[in-house]
Scaffold this motif. Sequence first.
Motif, PDB file in Angstrom:
ATOM      1  N   TYR A   1       1.172  -0.943  -0.293  1.00  0.00           N
ATOM      2  CA  TYR A   1       0.333   0.233   0.201  1.00  0.00           C
ATOM      3  C   TYR A   1       0.983   1.047   0.452  1.00  0.00           C
ATOM      4  O   TYR A   1       1.750   1.621   0.986  1.00  0.00           O
ATOM      5  N   ASN A   2       0.981   2.023  -1.024  1.00  0.00           N
ATOM      6  CA  ASN A   2       2.004   2.969  -1.149  1.00  0.00           C
ATOM      7  C   ASN A   2       2.098   3.906  -0.425  1.00  0.00           C
ATOM      8  O   ASN A   2       0.567   4.659   0.069  1.00  0.00           O
ATOM      9  N   ALA A   3       3.404   4.314  -0.014  1.00  0.00           N
ATOM     10  CA  ALA A   3       3.487   5.634   1.034  1.00  0.00           C
ATOM     11  C   ALA A   3       4.413   6.109   0.272  1.00  0.00           C
ATOM     12  O   ALA A   3       4.900   6.971  -1.102  1.00  0.00           O
ATOM     13  N   TRP A   4       4.249   7.562   0.495  1.00  0.00           N
ATOM     14  CA  TRP A   4       4.804   8.742  -0.159  1.00  0.00           C
ATOM     15  C   TRP A   4       5.499   9.598   0.477  1.00  0.00           C
ATOM     16  O   TRP A   4       6.761  10.415   0.083  1.00  0.00           O
ATOM     17  N   ASP A   5       5.716   9.462   2.421  1.00  0.00           N
ATOM     18  CA  ASP A   5       6.445   9.759   2.905  1.00  0.00           C
ATOM     19  C   ASP A   5       6.766   9.865   4.048  1.00  0.00           C
ATOM     20  O   ASP A   5       6.321   8.060   3.771  1.00  0.00           O
ATOM     21  N   ALA A   6       8.338   9.678   4.946  1.00  0.00           N
ATOM     22  CA  ALA A   6       8.215   9.536   5.959  1.00  0.00           C
ATOM     23  C   ALA A   6       6.488   9.057   6.913  1.00  0.00           C
ATOM     24  O   ALA A   6       6.788   7.618   7.263  1.00  0.00           O
ATOM     25  N   GLY A   7       6.161   9.744   7.292  1.00  0.00           N
ATOM     26  CA  GLY A   7       5.086  10.044   7.807  1.00  0.00           C
ATOM     27  C   GLY A   7       4.079   8.990   6.812  1.00  0.00           C
ATOM     28  O   GLY A   7       3.577   8.088   8.288  1.00  0.00           O
TER      29      GLY A   7
ATOM     30  N   TRP B   1      -0.901  -1.054  -5.046  1.00  0.00           N
ATOM     31  CA  TRP B   1      -1.856   0.210  -5.351  1.00  0.00           C
ATOM     32  C   TRP B   1      -1.260   1.901  -5.585  1.00  0.00           C
ATOM     33  O   TRP B   1      -2.299   2.398  -6.194  1.00  0.00           O
ATOM     34  N   GLY B   2      -0.030   1.839  -6.222  1.00  0.00           N
ATOM     35  CA  GLY B   2       0.271   2.476  -6.750  1.00  0.00           C
ATOM     36  C   GLY B   2       0.322   3.922  -6.085  1.00  0.00           C
ATOM     37  O   GLY B   2       0.426   4.320  -5.127  1.00  0.00           O
ATOM     38  N   PRO B   3      -0.378   4.686  -7.348  1.00  0.00           N
ATOM     39  CA  PRO B   3      -0.862   6.465  -6.738  1.00  0.00           C
ATOM     40  C   PRO B   3      -2.581   6.539  -6.061  1.00  0.00           C
ATOM     41  O   PRO B   3      -2.235   7.830  -5.373  1.00  0.00           O
ATOM     42  N   GLY B   4      -2.363   5.024  -5.591  1.00  0.00           N
ATOM     43  CA  GLY B   4      -4.552   5.330  -5.125  1.00  0.00           C
ATOM     44  C   GLY B   4      -4.263   5.521  -3.736  1.00  0.00           C
ATOM     45  O   GLY B   4      -5.127   6.741  -3.827  1.00  0.00           O
ATOM     46  N   PRO B   5      -2.862   5.874  -2.990  1.00  0.00           N
ATOM     47  CA  PRO B   5      -3.682   5.713  -1.701  1.00  0.00           C
ATOM     48  C   PRO B   5      -2.955   7.347  -1.361  1.00  0.00           C
ATOM     49  O   PRO B   5      -4.028   8.080  -1.058  1.00  0.00           O
ATOM     50  N   TRP B   6      -2.183   7.996  -2.572  1.00  0.00           N
ATOM     51  CA  TRP B   6      -2.085   9.457  -2.532  1.00  0.00           C
ATOM     52  C   TRP B   6      -2.895  10.349  -2.915  1.00  0.00           C
ATOM     53  O   TRP B   6      -3.616  10.835  -2.454  1.00  0.00           O
TER      54      TRP B   6
ATOM     55  N   MET C   1      -6.305   9.002  -2.593  1.00  0.00           N
ATOM     56  CA  MET C   1      -7.829   9.546  -2.167  1.00  0.00           C
ATOM     57  C   MET C   1      -7.119  10.134  -0.726  1.00  0.00           C
ATOM     58  O   MET C   1      -7.873  10.629  -0.480  1.00  0.00           O
ATOM     59  N   MET C   2      -5.938  10.211  -0.184  1.00  0.00           N
ATOM     60  CA  MET C   2      -5.422  11.038   1.056  1.00  0.00           C
ATOM     61  C   MET C   2      -5.365  12.698   0.580  1.00  0.00           C
ATOM     62  O   MET C   2      -6.401  13.092   1.208  1.00  0.00           O
ATOM     63  N   MET C   3      -5.714  12.699  -0.519  1.00  0.00           N
ATOM     64  CA  MET C   3      -5.252  14.618  -1.030  1.00  0.00           C
ATOM     65  C   MET C   3      -6.557  15.223  -1.329  1.00  0.00           C
ATOM     66  O   MET C   3      -7.183  15.568  -1.142  1.00  0.00           O
ATOM     67  N   ALA C   4      -7.780  13.567  -1.703  1.00  0.00           N
ATOM     68  CA  ALA C   4      -9.212  14.632  -2.300  1.00  0.00           C
ATOM     69  C   ALA C   4      -9.596  14.036  -0.717  1.00  0.00           C
ATOM     70  O   ALA C   4     -10.673  15.430  -0.976  1.00  0.00           O
TER      71      ALA C   4
END
Length: 252
Positions: A22-28, A229-234, A236-239
């Motif tokens: 489930y792809n991450a984008w930063d440390a948090g 999940w690629g860009p999906g989590p990012w 979703m969270m930004m939306a």
Amino acid sequence: MDNAKRVRFASLHSDTAPLLIYNAWDAGSAVAIAAAGAKAVATGSLGVAGAQGHDDGQVIPLADLLGTARSIVNAVEVPVSIDFEGGYAADPGTLTKNAALLAETGAVGCNFEDQIIGGDGVFAPAVQADRIAAVASSGLFVNARTDLFLGAMKRSEDPNQSALVDQAIERATVFADAGAGSLFVPGLSDPELIATLCNAVNLPVNVMMLPGMPQPAKLGELGVGRVSWGPGPWRMMMAQLEQDAREIFTAN
């Protein structure tokens, strides 16, 4: 690089219980995903770039990408793989140097794609094999991505074509010989074609979740070794963030 983590990461690719990314984008985000029970953390390039105000496609400077990788590795105990896109170079010599820099962050793996960033189409199989060998020389577990299927989607074509699967099988053979650890086929979603591909290649197959695809357990039955999940989590969270902020600003 922690070789023990690298070996553990490689062993997680199984066609009986696929590795779930489930792809991450930063440390948090990596800490949150690891706390939820992830066995490994991997980034997606769009999210990493977007989190720092950049577009996808190697727009984020390499130094910033390496900094993000290092911060994620330092924040979690599980193995970390980084979306390296095209490695920030076309020639094997520069790729060797860039991959060594990524390995120095502590990451144990990377996504490495065959699309010609800034150009059209994908590299010829033999050319991409040389590029994969250059990246693999760093010791990184290379998740060799082919953009055959995403390319079809970008052209508004059906990505689920037998002819494209045949090409992916050809690429998988030379990619494996070059040192790839797995084959990533984002855009392919048809269960029968996924099973055909998995049965024909000697690499663990990584698929990206898209609407309407079977659940991970079923994908494992088809032979899939890794589901991401690629860009999906990012996205979703930004939306959700934008929606919450909009409600606040419109109400006040």
